[in-house]
Design a protein around this motif. Structure first.
Motif, short mmCIF file in Angstrom:
data_model
loop_
_atom_site.label_atom_id
_atom_site.label_comp_id
_atom_site.label_asym_id
_atom_site.label_seq_id
_atom_site.Cartn_x
_atom_site.Cartn_y
_atom_site.Cartn_z
N ASN A 25 -0.47 6.37 -4.64
CA ASN A 25 -1.55 5.45 -4.34
C ASN A 25 -1.13 4.64 -3.10
OD1 ASN A 25 -3.74 3.83 -4.31
ND2 ASN A 25 -3.53 3.08 -6.39
N ALA A 26 -0.60 3.47 -3.28
CA ALA A 26 -0.20 2.64 -2.14
C ALA A 26 1.23 2.96 -1.71
CB ALA A 26 -0.30 1.17 -2.49
N MET A 27 1.48 2.76 -0.43
CA MET A 27 2.81 2.93 0.14
C MET A 27 3.11 1.69 0.98
SD MET A 27 2.45 6.91 1.35
CE MET A 27 4.15 7.43 1.06
N ALA A 28 4.38 1.33 1.04
CA ALA A 28 4.72 0.10 1.75
C ALA A 28 6.14 0.13 2.27
CB ALA A 28 4.56 -1.11 0.81
N TRP A 29 6.40 -0.76 3.20
CA TRP A 29 7.74 -1.02 3.70
C TRP A 29 8.07 -2.49 3.43
CZ3 TRP A 29 11.15 2.52 5.38
CH2 TRP A 29 10.66 3.77 5.77
N TYR A 30 9.26 -2.72 2.92
CA TYR A 30 9.82 -4.05 2.73
C TYR A 30 11.09 -4.14 3.57
CZ TYR A 30 6.89 -4.86 -1.42
OH TYR A 30 5.84 -5.05 -2.28
N ARG A 31 11.56 -5.35 3.76
CA ARG A 31 12.84 -5.53 4.42
C ARG A 31 13.59 -6.70 3.80
NH1 ARG A 31 10.88 -7.59 10.44
NH2 ARG A 31 10.10 -9.65 9.80
N GLN A 32 14.90 -6.63 3.91
CA GLN A 32 15.74 -7.70 3.41
C GLN A 32 16.84 -7.98 4.43
OE1 GLN A 32 17.36 -7.16 -0.54
NE2 GLN A 32 17.65 -9.37 -0.76
N ALA A 33 16.76 -9.15 5.02
CA ALA A 33 17.78 -9.58 5.98
C ALA A 33 18.94 -10.23 5.22
CB ALA A 33 17.17 -10.56 6.98
N PRO A 34 20.11 -10.29 5.82
CA PRO A 34 21.27 -10.91 5.16
C PRO A 34 20.97 -12.34 4.72
CG PRO A 34 21.97 -9.74 7.13
CD PRO A 34 20.45 -9.73 7.14
N GLY A 35 21.22 -12.62 3.45
CA GLY A 35 21.02 -13.97 2.93
C GLY A 35 19.59 -14.35 2.67
N LYS A 36 18.66 -13.40 2.79
CA LYS A 36 17.25 -13.70 2.59
C LYS A 36 16.66 -12.84 1.48
CE LYS A 36 16.26 -15.38 7.24
NZ LYS A 36 15.33 -15.28 8.40
N GLN A 37 15.49 -13.27 1.03
CA GLN A 37 14.77 -12.51 0.00
C GLN A 37 14.12 -11.28 0.64
OE1 GLN A 37 13.53 -13.64 -3.31
NE2 GLN A 37 14.34 -15.72 -3.43
N ARG A 38 13.91 -10.26 -0.18
CA ARG A 38 13.18 -9.10 0.28
C ARG A 38 11.73 -9.51 0.51
NH1 ARG A 38 14.13 -3.44 -2.74
NH2 ARG A 38 16.23 -4.21 -2.36
N GLU A 39 11.16 -9.03 1.63
CA GLU A 39 9.78 -9.38 1.95
C GLU A 39 8.97 -8.14 2.32
OE1 GLU A 39 9.52 -11.91 5.40
OE2 GLU A 39 10.51 -10.46 6.72
N LEU A 40 7.68 -8.22 2.06
CA LEU A 40 6.78 -7.14 2.41
C LEU A 40 6.53 -7.16 3.91
CD1 LEU A 40 4.77 -4.89 1.60
CD2 LEU A 40 3.06 -6.70 1.31
N VAL A 41 6.71 -6.02 4.55
CA VAL A 41 6.48 -5.89 5.99
C VAL A 41 5.09 -5.33 6.26
CG1 VAL A 41 7.25 -4.80 8.12
CG2 VAL A 41 8.93 -5.59 6.43
N ALA A 42 4.76 -4.24 5.59
CA ALA A 42 3.47 -3.58 5.82
C ALA A 42 3.15 -2.70 4.62
CB ALA A 42 3.50 -2.75 7.09
N SER A 43 1.85 -2.53 4.38
CA SER A 43 1.42 -1.66 3.28
C SER A 43 0.19 -0.88 3.71
CB SER A 43 1.13 -2.48 2.03
OG SER A 43 0.07 -3.37 2.25
N ILE A 44 -0.02 0.24 3.03
CA ILE A 44 -1.18 1.07 3.31
C ILE A 44 -1.66 1.69 2.01
CG2 ILE A 44 0.32 3.02 3.95
CD1 ILE A 44 -1.90 3.85 5.96
N THR A 45 -2.96 1.59 1.77
CA THR A 45 -3.52 2.12 0.54
C THR A 45 -3.84 3.61 0.69
OG1 THR A 45 -5.81 1.67 1.14
CG2 THR A 45 -4.57 -0.14 0.13
N SER A 46 -4.24 4.21 -0.41
CA SER A 46 -4.62 5.62 -0.36
C SER A 46 -5.85 5.82 0.53
CB SER A 46 -4.90 6.15 -1.77
OG SER A 46 -5.91 5.37 -2.39
N GLY A 47 -6.66 4.79 0.67
CA GLY A 47 -7.84 4.88 1.53
C GLY A 47 -7.58 4.54 2.98
N GLY A 48 -6.33 4.16 3.28
CA GLY A 48 -5.97 3.88 4.66
C GLY A 48 -6.04 2.43 5.07
N SER A 49 -6.35 1.53 4.16
CA SER A 49 -6.37 0.11 4.51
C SER A 49 -4.95 -0.40 4.69
CB SER A 49 -7.05 -0.69 3.40
OG SER A 49 -8.41 -0.34 3.30
N LYS A 50 -4.75 -1.18 5.74
CA LYS A 50 -3.41 -1.62 6.10
C LYS A 50 -3.29 -3.14 6.04
CE LYS A 50 -3.13 2.27 9.29
NZ LYS A 50 -2.90 2.70 10.69
N ASN A 51 -2.08 -3.57 5.75
CA ASN A 51 -1.80 -5.00 5.71
C ASN A 51 -0.42 -5.22 6.30
OD1 ASN A 51 -2.43 -7.73 4.80
ND2 ASN A 51 -0.72 -7.45 3.40
#
Length: 115
Positions: free
Chosen positions: A31-57
């Protein structure tokens, strides 16, 4: 389901990288796919996501520089990163939700932006 991320590297500020993440296994539909990132000493955060229909955030700091896309035939999600900044340095993780609402993480790929 297993996720294999690749494409991380050391790059100079202003440079570009393309991350890839391939999902493998049997009997699943993404269904949805996404990329997260985690920098040293920081919380993991959402970078970008894309739904099965192609909507992006996108996370606000990357929306004019990064682009997420997917190839459904290959069960692959991409993250094109342009005009990279030192603040983009992090381990980048791919993440998927299947149609049966199961969630999976990739192993992470390191992006270092430094001169």
């Amino acid at each position: 389901v297993q996720l294999q991320a690749s494409g991380g590297a050391l790059v100079q500020p202003g440079g570009s990288l393309r991350l890839s993440c391939v999902a493998s296994g049997r009997g699943f539909r993404i269904n949805a796919m996404a990329w997260y990132r985690q920098a040293p000493g920081k919380q993991r955060e959402l970078v970008a996501s894309i739904t099965s229909g192609g909507s992006k955030n996108y996370e606000e700091s990357v929306k004019d520089r990064f682009s997420i896309s997917r190839d459904n035939a290959k069960n692959t999600v991409y993250l094109q990163m342009n005009r990279l900044k030192p603040d983009d340095t992090a381990v980048y993780y791919c993440n998927i939700w299947t149609a049966t609402l199961r969630n999976f993480w990739g192993q992470g790929t390191l992006v270092t932006v430094s001169s």
